[in-house]
Motif scaffolding. Sequence first.
Motif, PDB file in Angstrom:
ATOM      1  N   ILE A   1       6.581  -6.643  -1.760  1.00 48.61           N
ATOM      2  CA  ILE A   1       5.985  -5.952  -3.193  1.00 48.61           C
ATOM      3  C   ILE A   1       4.796  -6.982  -3.372  1.00 48.61           C
ATOM      4  O   ILE A   1       5.401  -7.968  -3.900  1.00 48.61           O
ATOM      5  N   ALA A   2       3.450  -6.701  -3.921  1.00 54.77           N
ATOM      6  CA  ALA A   2       2.893  -8.160  -4.689  1.00 54.77           C
ATOM      7  C   ALA A   2       2.691  -7.454  -5.803  1.00 54.77           C
ATOM      8  O   ALA A   2       2.306  -6.724  -6.166  1.00 54.77           O
ATOM      9  N   TYR A   3       2.357  -7.840  -6.903  1.00 54.69           N
ATOM     10  CA  TYR A   3       2.676  -8.102  -8.431  1.00 54.69           C
ATOM     11  C   TYR A   3       1.082  -8.772  -9.035  1.00 54.69           C
ATOM     12  O   TYR A   3       1.211  -9.956  -8.313  1.00 54.69           O
ATOM     13  N   LYS A   4       0.658  -7.577  -9.120  1.00 54.82           N
ATOM     14  CA  LYS A   4      -0.472  -8.363 -10.123  1.00 54.82           C
ATOM     15  C   LYS A   4       0.238  -9.534 -11.713  1.00 54.82           C
ATOM     16  O   LYS A   4       1.272  -8.753 -12.054  1.00 54.82           O
ATOM     17  N   ALA A   5      -0.936  -9.893 -12.494  1.00 54.20           N
ATOM     18  CA  ALA A   5      -0.354 -10.515 -13.145  1.00 54.20           C
ATOM     19  C   ALA A   5       0.043  -9.489 -14.655  1.00 54.20           C
ATOM     20  O   ALA A   5       1.155 -10.183 -15.304  1.00 54.20           O
ATOM     21  N   ASP A   6      -0.233  -8.309 -14.736  1.00 50.24           N
ATOM     22  CA  ASP A   6       0.628  -7.365 -15.371  1.00 50.24           C
ATOM     23  C   ASP A   6       1.297  -6.610 -14.696  1.00 50.24           C
ATOM     24  O   ASP A   6       2.014  -6.074 -15.557  1.00 50.24           O
ATOM     25  N   GLY A   7       1.676  -6.677 -14.189  1.00 54.38           N
ATOM     26  CA  GLY A   7       3.595  -6.703 -13.221  1.00 54.38           C
ATOM     27  C   GLY A   7       3.633  -5.234 -12.571  1.00 54.38           C
ATOM     28  O   GLY A   7       4.240  -5.421 -12.179  1.00 54.38           O
ATOM     29  N   THR A   8       2.385  -4.645 -12.367  1.00 52.84           N
ATOM     30  CA  THR A   8       1.849  -3.556 -11.624  1.00 52.84           C
ATOM     31  C   THR A   8       2.009  -3.607 -10.007  1.00 52.84           C
ATOM     32  O   THR A   8       1.290  -5.263  -9.625  1.00 52.84           O
ATOM     33  N   VAL A   9       1.868  -3.079  -9.517  1.00 56.80           N
ATOM     34  CA  VAL A   9       2.085  -3.413  -7.710  1.00 56.80           C
ATOM     35  C   VAL A   9       0.659  -3.289  -7.356  1.00 56.80           C
ATOM     36  O   VAL A   9       0.661  -2.458  -7.171  1.00 56.80           O
ATOM     37  N   ALA A  10       0.481  -4.050  -6.341  1.00 60.02           N
ATOM     38  CA  ALA A  10      -1.058  -4.121  -5.628  1.00 60.02           C
ATOM     39  C   ALA A  10      -1.157  -3.574  -4.391  1.00 60.02           C
ATOM     40  O   ALA A  10      -1.819  -3.104  -3.956  1.00 60.02           O
ATOM     41  N   ALA A  11       0.006  -3.770  -4.064  1.00 61.94           N
ATOM     42  CA  ALA A  11       0.187  -3.955  -2.520  1.00 61.94           C
ATOM     43  C   ALA A  11       1.911  -3.798  -1.855  1.00 61.94           C
ATOM     44  O   ALA A  11       2.573  -4.687  -2.686  1.00 61.94           O
ATOM     45  N   ARG A  12       2.058  -3.169  -1.205  1.00 68.91           N
ATOM     46  CA  ARG A  12       3.535  -3.171  -0.858  1.00 68.91           C
ATOM     47  C   ARG A  12       4.384  -3.054   1.056  1.00 68.91           C
ATOM     48  O   ARG A  12       2.858  -2.458   1.602  1.00 68.91           O
ATOM     49  N   PHE A  13       5.051  -3.050   1.422  1.00 62.79           N
ATOM     50  CA  PHE A  13       5.278  -3.269   2.400  1.00 62.79           C
ATOM     51  C   PHE A  13       7.097  -2.992   2.997  1.00 62.79           C
ATOM     52  O   PHE A  13       7.825  -3.599   2.274  1.00 62.79           O
ATOM     53  N   SER A  14       7.136  -2.145   3.655  1.00 61.97           N
ATOM     54  CA  SER A  14       8.937  -2.402   4.564  1.00 61.97           C
ATOM     55  C   SER A  14       8.725  -2.240   5.094  1.00 61.97           C
ATOM     56  O   SER A  14       8.038  -1.670   6.655  1.00 61.97           O
ATOM     57  N   ASP A  15       9.767  -2.727   6.258  1.00 68.12           N
ATOM     58  CA  ASP A  15      10.046  -3.118   7.486  1.00 68.12           C
ATOM     59  C   ASP A  15      11.622  -2.706   8.041  1.00 68.12           C
ATOM     60  O   ASP A  15      12.174  -3.126   6.791  1.00 68.12           O
ATOM     61  N   ALA A  16      12.033  -1.986   9.100  1.00 66.71           N
ATOM     62  CA  ALA A  16      13.648  -2.124   9.179  1.00 66.71           C
ATOM     63  C   ALA A  16      13.684  -3.052  11.254  1.00 66.71           C
ATOM     64  O   ALA A  16      12.616  -2.252  11.990  1.00 66.71           O
ATOM     65  N   VAL A  17      13.759  -4.232  11.268  1.00 67.34           N
ATOM     66  CA  VAL A  17      13.754  -5.197  12.179  1.00 67.34           C
ATOM     67  C   VAL A  17      15.431  -4.757  13.201  1.00 67.34           C
ATOM     68  O   VAL A  17      16.191  -5.072  12.599  1.00 67.34           O
ATOM     69  N   LYS A  18      14.929  -4.289  14.508  1.00 69.51           N
ATOM     70  CA  LYS A  18      16.214  -3.946  15.209  1.00 69.51           C
ATOM     71  C   LYS A  18      16.660  -4.965  16.116  1.00 69.51           C
ATOM     72  O   LYS A  18      15.514  -5.465  16.852  1.00 69.51           O
TER      73      LYS A  18
END
Length: 233
Positions: free
Chosen positions: A10-27
């Motif tokens: 998760i990439a957070y802005k200076a005010d704490g809000t989320v600017a971008a995110r990713f999730s992954d499951a590596v098998k």
Amino acid sequence: MRATINVLGIAYKADGTVAARFSDAVKLDFDNQKEVDAFLENPYHYENQFDIASGQYNLKVVFSAGGENFGKLEQPLVVDSYDTKKFSVSALALSTKFEKLGQAEQKVETALLEDRTPLIASGFQVTPAGSAKFKKTDKPAMYFEIYEPRLLDAEPKDVLVGVQMRLYDAKGAMKFDTGGMRVPVPTTGGNPVIPFAELLPIAALEPGAYKVELTAMDNAKNNFVRSANFEIQ
């Protein structure tokens, strides 16, 4: 013999809000204990790419393979704005792993299918390192892109681009200087991006903290400087 590594970034802005995110499951799937032991001998390299606007962020990555144990990484993330009309250089991506394109073509095709952009320059695919700490026996390299807007209009044969690399120790003393080096320019215009990769000459350096400084210039008197810190253990 089997496991799944769950990754959340998760990439957070200076005010704490989320600017971008990713999730992954590596098998992970192994046929026998020998393969498991071989896997455990080296750190596992994980990489991902995601889209985000220019700005300054705080990137947090959490990963777990189940149970109560988990890992967490946190570091600043700065994404510069990109002006297609200005001569500039990307950030420097340090690496200890690079393969000739013939050996890496299948990996390149896989990356493209997964909507990722592989780092390719001078016939090599460069895999960015997860750490800027190197051993004296390593052969680290850096990948970067030069953005030359003149390639959009001018004839490529009229565009000359060069780079100069210098290494400095923690006290600011220069330890290495390549002098000016010509960078191959694409033979066809229309694309302002010039990918390039160069080895870092660290064999003669003592253990400690260093900075690599890259200066790019062209024959229109444009120049741009980028730097990155690294450590020799």
